[in-house]
Design a protein around this motif. Structure first.
Motif, PDB file in Angstrom:
ATOM      1  N   ILE A  70      57.569  95.853  23.216  1.00  0.00           N
ATOM      2  CA  ILE A  70      57.157  97.040  22.465  1.00  0.00           C
ATOM      3  C   ILE A  70      58.381  97.747  21.879  1.00  0.00           C
ATOM      4  O   ILE A  70      58.393  98.139  20.712  1.00  0.00           O
ATOM      5  N   VAL A  71      59.434  97.869  22.682  1.00  0.00           N
ATOM      6  CA  VAL A  71      60.639  98.563  22.211  1.00  0.00           C
ATOM      7  C   VAL A  71      61.228  97.854  20.991  1.00  0.00           C
ATOM      8  O   VAL A  71      61.581  98.483  19.991  1.00  0.00           O
ATOM      9  N   VAL A  72      61.300  96.512  21.063  1.00  0.00           N
ATOM     10  CA  VAL A  72      61.885  95.767  19.941  1.00  0.00           C
ATOM     11  C   VAL A  72      60.964  95.834  18.716  1.00  0.00           C
ATOM     12  O   VAL A  72      61.437  95.981  17.583  1.00  0.00           O
ATOM     13  N   GLU A  91      58.925  98.243  17.898  1.00  0.00           N
ATOM     14  CA  GLU A  91      59.075  99.577  17.330  1.00  0.00           C
ATOM     15  C   GLU A  91      60.341  99.672  16.488  1.00  0.00           C
ATOM     16  O   GLU A  91      60.321 100.189  15.370  1.00  0.00           O
ATOM     17  N   ARG A  92      61.414  99.141  17.033  1.00  0.00           N
ATOM     18  CA  ARG A  92      62.694  99.172  16.341  1.00  0.00           C
ATOM     19  C   ARG A  92      62.590  98.444  14.993  1.00  0.00           C
ATOM     20  O   ARG A  92      63.087  98.932  13.975  1.00  0.00           O
ATOM     21  N   ARG A 106      57.654  94.663  32.554  1.00  0.00           N
ATOM     22  CA  ARG A 106      58.984  94.786  31.940  1.00  0.00           C
ATOM     23  C   ARG A 106      59.032  94.036  30.619  1.00  0.00           C
ATOM     24  O   ARG A 106      59.541  94.547  29.626  1.00  0.00           O
ATOM     25  N   GLN A 131      64.760  99.692  31.131  1.00  0.00           N
ATOM     26  CA  GLN A 131      63.564 100.148  31.836  1.00  0.00           C
ATOM     27  C   GLN A 131      63.619 101.629  32.216  1.00  0.00           C
ATOM     28  O   GLN A 131      62.984 102.049  33.180  1.00  0.00           O
ATOM     29  N   LEU A 161      68.780 102.179  12.399  1.00  0.00           N
ATOM     30  CA  LEU A 161      68.362 103.196  13.364  1.00  0.00           C
ATOM     31  C   LEU A 161      69.402 104.306  13.415  1.00  0.00           C
ATOM     32  O   LEU A 161      70.579 104.080  13.167  1.00  0.00           O
ATOM     33  N   LEU A 175      65.343  99.541  27.121  1.00  0.00           N
ATOM     34  CA  LEU A 175      65.475  98.135  27.497  1.00  0.00           C
ATOM     35  C   LEU A 175      66.059  97.979  28.899  1.00  0.00           C
ATOM     36  O   LEU A 175      65.959  96.922  29.505  1.00  0.00           O
ATOM     37  N   ASN A 204      57.144  95.953  28.026  1.00  0.00           N
ATOM     38  CA  ASN A 204      57.946  97.098  27.607  1.00  0.00           C
ATOM     39  C   ASN A 204      59.015  96.674  26.605  1.00  0.00           C
ATOM     40  O   ASN A 204      59.148  97.267  25.528  1.00  0.00           O
ATOM     41  N   ASP A 205      59.768  95.616  26.931  1.00  0.00           N
ATOM     42  CA  ASP A 205      60.853  95.159  26.059  1.00  0.00           C
ATOM     43  C   ASP A 205      60.313  94.787  24.685  1.00  0.00           C
ATOM     44  O   ASP A 205      60.916  95.088  23.654  1.00  0.00           O
TER      45      ASP A 205
END
Ligand code: ATP
Ligand code: MG
Lengths: 317, 272
Positions: free
Chosen positions: B26-28, B30-31, B20, A107, A93, A105, B23-24
Motif C-alpha cells: 500500500i505504501v509503495v 500510494e507513493r 506487513r 512498519q 515526493l 516501510l 502494508n508495504d
C-alpha cells in the motif's frame, strides 16, 4: 566490547573477471566509527552494499549485530540505516513524504511515521522545504534528506557512503555534527570517504582499501604518524633540481621524502623548526626552491606512502 | 545547522508477515500514485495517445475497413480499450527502470520490506491509472458514436476483465524494466512486443483480410482473445462464444502471472 560489524575475506567479481572485492575484512566495535578510506573504484561502495544486504558476496562472510548478512538478511535490514553514495530520495515526493514513506516501510504507524518525519526535518533544518518535491532541493539538502531517511528508526548501525562528497563546507560540518551526535548516543557508524581530513575528524579507526583489499588499518593517529603531521611541498625549476634536492633528505630525514615531478614533498612532524631545518639543508647545499607550501597530508599522500603510486591511478588499472 | 536533538525512536507496529507485506504494498502504491499526479504532463500524454488512436481509426482508417455485423466504431472501441491499457503497461517498465537508475530500489532493498512489495506497488498503481484511462476512452468513444450493444452490466464486466488482463500483462513489463540498463531502453524495449501484439490482431481489422500465416497468429494470440472477449461482452451478448473468449482471457492472465511474477521477483532480488 562486542563487534557491531565483522567482515572477513569478502570477495566479489563483476562480469566474471573483474575483482571488485578481493578479500576485504575488518571489525567495527559497537559505538565506534570506522572510516573506510580509498580512491575511486577501491571497492568502498561494494563493501557497503554487501554489509547492507543489497549485494551477495562471492565468498567470505559478514555479520552485522551478530547476524549474517546473507542468511539473516531481513533481520539485518531492521537494524541498519543506509545513506548510499547517490542520494536515493524520490524526486516527486516532498521531503516529508519521503521520510514518512520510509517510516511506514519500517512498519511505523502513520502517526508515528509523520511525527518522526517532522522531527527529522526540523533536526536537519529542512522544515521550510518540507512540503516541496525533493527535486527542487539543492544537492546539500537532498543529501541531508537522504541521511535523515537513514535515521528514521534510529538504527544501532549506520552506513554512510561518502556522506559529504559534493557538499559545501557548512553542510559538511553539519553532517559531521550529526555523526558525532549519533555516536555520542551509542550508534555504530561505518562511513566511506575520500577525505583523510574527514576520517581523521570522525573515525576511531580507519581502514584503507585499494583494489578491493585492505592495505592499512589503524587509528588516525597511527596512520598519520607514518605520514607526518603536515607536508612541506617544495617546488623546483625542473625535475633534475628536485631530484638532486631529494638526495639531501633520503637518509637524514625522519620520514622518507616523496618526489612528484619537480615537487619535493617532505613530511613534517616537529613543527616550524623542522621546516627551518629543511631550508637550512638546502641553503647549505646551494639550492633554492622556487615555491613552498605547507599543507595537511591527503589521501593521496597516504596512498603514495602505502602503495608507491598516486591515488587517481586506482581506477585505470 | 542542526537545531534540535535527534528525535526519539518510534516502535514499529507488531504485524503478521502478511499484514506487513500488505502494508508495504500500500505504501509503495500510494507513493507511485502521488508521483503520477505530480507529473501532469505524464498524465496528459498517457491520455492523449489513446484519444488520438480513437480519432485516427475512427475517421482516417475507419471508412476503408469493412466490419461484419456492426458499425466500425463499435468494432473498433474494444480494440482501442485493450490497446490503450496495454500501451499503459510501458509505464510499469519505465517506472521500475527509473527507480533502479535513481537508486531508490537500492534503498528499498536495504529496508526490511517484502521483496515483492515494490513490484506489486508498481503494477497495482498502474492498474489504478488504467481505470482512469478506461473511463476517459469510454467517454471519448461515446462522443464519436460508440454505443454499448448489450447492457451496462456487461460493459462493467468487460471493464473489470480488461483491468485484470492488463494488470497481469504488466508483469511482463515489470520483468523488462528490471532487466533494462536504463529507463529509455526500458521504454524502447516495450515496442517490439506491443506493436506486433496489438496491430497483428483483431483489434482494428478483421483477421480475414490478412495472409494465412499472419491470420493464424492474429486469431490465436492473447491480445486478440482479450479483444474478442471485450467485443462479445459489449456488442454480442452473453452467448457461448463470449464465454469462450472470456475464459481464454482469464487463462492467459493466469499464464502471465504464473510466469512473470516469479521472474520479476527473481530479477528484483539480484539487480545491480
Ligand atoms: N554493478 C557493477 N557492475 C560492474 N562493475 C561494478 C559494479 N559495481 C562496482 N563495479 C566496479 O567495482 C569496482 C569497485 O567499485 P566501488 O563502487 O565499490 O568503488 P568505490 O570505492 O565505491 O569508488 P568511488 O569512490 O568511485 O565511489 C569499480 O571498478 C567498479 O567499476
Ligand atoms: Mg562508491
Amino acid at each position: 566490547m562486542t563487534a557491531a560489524i565483522e567482515a572477513e575475506g569478502l570477495t566479489k567479481t563483476f562480469g566474471g573477471e573483474f575483482l571488485a572485492l578481493n578479500g576485504v575484512g575488518f571489525t567495527v566495535e559497537e559505538g565506534t566509527v570506522l572510516g573506510l578510506l580509498g580512491p575511486n573504484g577501491a571497492g568502498k561502495t561494494t563493501t557497503v552494499r554487501v554489509l547492507t544486504t543489497t549485494l551477495v558476496p562471492d565468498s567470505g562472510w559478514a555479520r552485522v549485530n551478530g547476524l549474517d548478512v546473507v542468511k539473516d538478511a531481513n533481520k539485518v535490514r531492521s537494524s541498519i540505516g543506509l545513506a548510499g553514495q547517490y542520494a536515493a530520495v524520490d524526486a516527486n515526493l516532498t521531503g516529508r513524504e519521503n521520510l514518512r514513506m520510509v517510516g511506514q516501510l519500517f512498519q511505523l504507524s502513520r502517526k508515528d511515521a509523520s511525527r518522526v518525519a517532522d522531527e527529522l526535518l526540523e533536526h536537519f533544518n529542512l522544515t521550510e522545504a518540507a512540503n516541496r518535491p525533493s527535486k527542487t532541493y539543492s544537492g546539500g539538502m537532498r543529501r541531508r534528506l537522504d541521511i535523515a531517511a537513514a535515521l528514521v528508526v534510529r538504527p544501532p548501525v549506520l552506513f554512510l557512503d561518502e556522506p559529504t562528497t559534493g557538499l559545501d563546507p557548512n553542510s559538511r560540518t553539519a553532517v559531521w555534527q550529526v555523526v558525532e551526535d549519533l555516536v555520542a548516543n551509542g550508534t555504530t557508524v561505518l562511513l566511506t570517504t575520500q577525505y583523510l581530513e574527514e576520517a581523521d575528524r570522525l573515525a576511531d579507526n580507519i581502514v584503507v582499501v585499494d583494489r578491493g583489499a585492505v592495505i592499512a588499518e589503524g587509528t588516525p593517529a597511527t596512520l598519520k604518524a607514518t605520514l607526518g603531521e603536515t607536508v612541506l611541498d617544495l617546488g623546483f625549476s625542473d625535475v633534475g633540481a628536485a631530484s638532486a634536492a631529494s638526495k639531501l633528505f633520503v637518509s637524514s630525514w625522519p620520514a622518507p621524502p616523496v618526489l612528484d615531478g619537480s615537487i619535493l614533498e617532505l613530511p613534517i612532524d616537529a613543527g616550524p623548526s623542522q621546516v627551518m631545518m629543511a631550508l637550512r639543508k638546502l641553503d647549505e647545499a646551494g639550492m633554492a626552491p622556487t615555491s613552498m607550501t605547507l599543507r595537511e597530508p591527503s589521501l593521496d599522500d597516504v596512498f603514495l606512502s602505502l602503495t608507491g603510486r598516486r591515488a587517481e591511478l586506482g581506477e585505470d588499472n | 545547522m542542526t537545531s534540535t536533538v535527534l528525535p526519539q525512536a518510534a516502535t514499529p507496529v507488531k504485524r503478521s508477515k502478511l499484514r506487513r507485506s500488505i502494508n508495504d504494498c500500500i505504501v509503495v502504491t500510494e507513493r507511485n500514485l502521488v508521483s503520477y499526479v505530480r507529473i501532469p504532463d505524464q498524465l496528459f500524454f498517457s491520455s492523449v495517445q489513446p484519444i488520438m488512436f480513437v480519432l485516427l481509426f475512427r475517421y482516417v482508417f475507419g471508412g476503408a475497413i469493412a466490419t461484419p455485423g456492426m458499425s466500425y466504431v463499435d468494432y473498433l472501441m474494444p480494440g482501442i480499450f485493450v490497446q490503450s491499457l496495454l500501451f499503459g503497461c510501458v509505464s510499469t517498465s519505465v517506472g521500475l527502470a527509473e527507480d533502479l537508475q535513481k537508486g531508490l530500489i537500492e534503498r528499498f532493498r536495504s529496508l526490511p520490506m517484502a521483496r515483492s512489495a515494490v513490484l506489486f506497488g508498481r503494477t497495482i498503481s498502474d492498474a489504478v491509472r488504467n481505470i482512469f484511462v478506461m473511463i476517459l476512452i469510454t467517454l471519448v468513444g461515446f462522443a464519436v458514436g460508440f454505443r454499448i450493444g448489450t447492457s451496462f452490466g456487461l460493459y462493467l464486466v468487460a471493464f473489470a476483465l480488461l483491468i485484470l488482463f492488463a494488470f497481469c500483462f504488466s508483469w511482463v513489463f515489470a520483468f523488462i524494466g528490471l532487466s533494462a540498463s536504463n529507463s529509455e531502453t526500458a521504454g524502447l524495449m516495450a515496442f517490439p512486443i506491443l506493436f506486433p501484439l496489438t496491430f497483428a490482431s483483431t483489434a482494428f481489422v478483421p483477421a480475414e483480410s490478412m495472409p494465412t500465416w499472419l491470420r493464424w497468429f492474429a486469431e490465436h494470440q492473447p491480445v486478440s482473445i482479450a479483444v474478442n472477449a471485450t467485443r462479445g461482452l459489449m456488442q454480442g451478448g452473453p452467448g457461448a462464444d463470449t464465454t469462450h473468449w472470456v475464459v481464454l482471457t482469464l487463462i492467459w492472465s493466469a499464464i502471465f502471472l504464473a510466469i512473470f511474477v516469479p521472474l520479476a521477483v527473481w530479477r528484483y532480488r539480484r539487480v545491480g
